[in-house]
Design a protein around this motif. Structure first.
Motif: not given
Ligand SMILES: Nc1ncnc2c1ncn2[C@@H]1O[C@H](COP(=O)(O)OP(=O)(O)OP(=O)(O)O)[C@@H](O)[C@H]1O
Ligand SMILES: [Mg+2]
Lengths: 458, 254
Positions: A134-163
């Protein structure tokens, strides 16, 4: 496969259907995202938010997953900084042997995500929580095609969690290197040219009162051919955290770069981010920042230096949701030749966000008659006790200053470079990490020298 | 050294210089006076190579070279200097960085070695001292937020660093307090040499007490209508320009 969303969307849906399945929360996340994408398809020129971004050439190409590539000696070196923790990705895949992630934080490649591993909960909680298609977190947010594609298709990625409470002193550099292996694909009339695509994915969770610096570099050999990089990044700054972030984009001149990044900043936390765009042929960055706790603060600064017939588009959305939140945006653009840019900045102040202090500035410097900058700052304010300012300028080089420098003996080209550098320098000098600052200064200088033709002396 | 003959120049449709003749030899100091709007700054800017002004007739020679064939930076490399009536503010460009770039560009054009950071700094300190420029101004962006007087001193500092052969000072005395005036004059006098010349544009006889000119010219309506020795400035001070108009024009002053 063809789709109701059109033939271009169909080609990307094909990529999804060719994926092998995976378990757990990622699977549900991906299904949701691809569903959103399938329903909405790619934006068209009728879509207000995409009116000025010409996706035609991208959507005509036939996408295929970027090929596996083993780093050759020295291949990543031009983009690496000394004294950093490193995570290196090549064509979207983690290059573990070349990487040296920090130890006290969880920094993992998403494909290796150990079930039940350290901080797995935090990753599961936050991954895809905001960049979910989605293009934002607001209730009426529209789909963001590229954010959606990334989420559906990403292979690797980095997750960095700083305690919680951890201060990571050395910067964490995440290099996204593209090494296209196809030649300039041109199958002739009718047939779509082939385009390698990768979907870099980043999640950074800065725990309460933690501090860290993350340097993202999107890069390729300047002489590499075309490719498509479609990154998405999520930043979560828990209460009291200070997260500094720089995003350097030096993709190849024929590259398509369409990125989405989302930051959520909680109580009294700071997110200080700079985006510097020097490369790519068609570049679009959509940034959303959510000031989601009292006293949260963000700086979103950017510089784009564009020449040739290249195009750079920055869409910003800053949402003040809670009282006493502050945001500061300064974007500057330098445009030469027939380059075009769009800056679309929206500050949205919710009713609860009293005492908001928001500032947004976009300044553009046009170096040629045919360059074109569009600047649309917008304010939407639903609280009454706020201070919001915005401004944009589109100007040319100061001829009086140019003359003054030349009268003192500085040749025209050099004087020209000095003035453009002077315009942009605050954004590269903002970098506090020395090696990064030097790199940015060098890139700014060389991007000003490059493409400066003769025939202008006198 | 400088030979201006029958110079006509205009901006857009306005003819501003209407036949200026001026000849300056090495070692001389010339003063150019004249009422507001008479064309003094225009003459100075045309000498420096400003493109907004179109030279429609006449000639400009510096050491026998045609200035019109030279870009502004080439004129600087040849040794021509203009202190601006209104120095330009250049945000983002450091004053000492700018001076170093200017000096080294000039040295390079002359086939000389560039000064390294240390040598340049030494020279800059020495010259800043000579013209009494506060070192804090060197670290600030060029002229940005400088007071009127600081801007004028900065022009003189640039002159002292670049060591031109012909310096045209356009109202460098305007806006200076009496001490600054003396310092600026002392700076100019320190640079006076057999092979150097000055053209000092001013409204006030006062400056000429400190920088004593060899020749004084009166520019009126785009023409030099009278030339004389340093006494002419005193005469102007007493009688104003009204009395001059009737007097016959002298033309060249060299
Ligand atoms: N760009 C321009 N367009 C129109 N008129 C101009 C332009 N530049 C200069 N002029 C006119 O040319 C005339 C001469 O101007 P100039 O600046 O040379 O005068 P000056 O003798 O230096 O005056 P001052 O003593 O006030 O500095 C003035 O009338 C001025 O208005
Ligand atoms: Mg004047």
């Amino acid at each position: 496969m063809s789709s109701a969303a059109g033939p271009a969307a169909g080609r990307y849906l094909d990529l999804y259907s060719r994926r092998t399945g995976e378990a757990g929360f990622l699977r549900a996340l991906r299904q949701q995202a691809i569903g959103r994408f399938e329903a909405a398809g790619f934006p068209t020129s009728r879509d207000e938010e995409w009116r000025q971004t010409n996706l035609g050439p991208l959507l005509r190409a036939e996408p295929e997953p970027a090929a596996r590539h083993t780093l050759r000696a020295g291949e990543a070196a031009p983009f690496l900084y000394p004294d950093c923790h490193r995570m290196i990705f090549v064509n979207g895949r983690y290059a573990a042997e070349a990487s040296s992630p920090p130890e006290r934080v969880t920094a993992v490649a998403l494909a290796d995500l150990p079930a039940g591993g350290e901080n797995a909960d935090a990753i599961a909680e936050h991954l895809g929580a905001t960049a979910c298609g989605l293009a934002s977190c607001s209730a009426d947010a529209r789909v963001h095609a590229f954010a959606a594609l990334n989420t559906a298709l990403f292979g690797d990625g980095a997750a960095i969690v700083i305690p919680e409470g951890v201060v990571v002193t050395r910067p964490i550099q995440v290099l996204w290197l593209s090494v296209p292996t196809l030649g300039r694909g041109d199958a002739g009339d009718g047939a779509a040219s082939r385009l390698e695509v990768s979907f870099p994915r980043l999640l950074v969770v800065a725990g309460e009162n933690s501090q860290a610096t993350v340097l993202e570099t999107h890069a390729a050999d300047p002489a590499a051919g075309g490719y498509f990089v479609c990154p998405a990044a999520e930043f979560v700054c828990r209460a009291g955290a200070v997260l500094r972030h720089t995003r350097l984009q030096v993709d190849a001149a024929d590259a398509f770069h369409l990125g989405f990044q989302h930051a959520r900043i909680e109580r009294a936390a700071v997110f200080d981010s700079s985006s510097l765009s020097f490369g790519g042929g068609l570049v679009r960055n959509d940034t959303v920042a959510l000031l989601d706790g009292e006293g949260a603060d963000c700086s979103l600064d950017g510089l784009y230096v564009v020449g040739g017939s290249r195009f750079v588009d920055n869409h910003m959305r800053v949402e003040h949701r809670q009282p006493r939140t502050t945001s500061h945006q300064l974007y500057k653009g330098v445009l030469d030749d027939r380059a075009r840019s769009v800056f679309n900045g929206r500050i949205y102040v919710h009713q609860a966000a009293q005492k908001t202090d928001a500032k947004q500035t976009n300044r553009n410097l046009l170096l040629s008659r045919s360059a074109l900058a569009n600047s649309n700052p917008q304010l939407e304010i639903f609280a009454d006790d706020v201070r919001c300012t915005h401004g944009s300028t589109i100007g040319r080089l100061d001829e009086d200053a140019l003359f003054y420098l030349r009268v003192r003996g500085i040749p025209r080209e050099e004087a020209h470079g000095m003035l453009v550098y002077a315009f942009a320098r605050e954004l590269v000098e903002k970098a506090s990490f020395g090696p990064l600052r030097e790199d940015l200064e060098g890139r700014l200088r060389s991007s000003l020298n490059g493409g400066r033709g003769g025939g202008r002396s006198r | 050294m400088l030979r201006v003959s029958d110079l006509h120049a205009r901006v857009e449709e306005h003819e501003i210089l209407r036949g200026v003749d001026l000849q300056v030899e090495a070692g001389e100091v010339h003063a150019v006076m004249g009422p507001n709007g008479s064309g003094k700054s225009t003459l100075a800017q045309v000498l420096a190579g400003r493109e907004d002004y179109e030279v429609t007739a006449g000639s400009l020679e510096f050491d026998g070279d045609d200035l019109q064939e030279m870009a502004p930076e080439e004129r600087a490399h040849a040794g021509l200097f203009l202190a601006f009536q209104y120095p330009v503010e250049i945000p983002g460009v450091g004053n000492s960085y700018f001076l170093k770039a200017a000096l080294n560009a000039t040295r390079k054009a002359r086939g000389e070695q560039a000064l390294d950071a240390m040598d340049f700094l030494r020279l800059l300190r020495e010259r800043a001292n000579l013209v009494d420029v506060d070192e804090a101004l060197l670290r600030r962006p060029v002229n940005e937020g400088f007071s009127g007087g600081e801007k004028k001193r900065n022009e003189i500092l640039q002159m002292a660093v670049l060591e031109p052969r012909l310096a045209v000072l356009d109202e460098t005395d305007s806006g200076l307090d009496i001490d600054a005036l003396k310092t600026v004059a002392a700076g100019v006098n320190a640079l006076r040499r057999e092979d150097r010349a000055f053209v000092v544009i001013t409204h006030y006889q006062r400056l000429l007490n400190y920088i004593v000119p060899d020749h004084v010219h009166v520019l009126l309506d785009g023409r030099i209508v009278r030339s004389g020795g340093s006494g002419l400035a005193l005469e102007l001070e007493e009688r104003g320009y009204a009395g001059i108009t009737e007097a016959s024009a002298g033309g060249s002053g060299g």
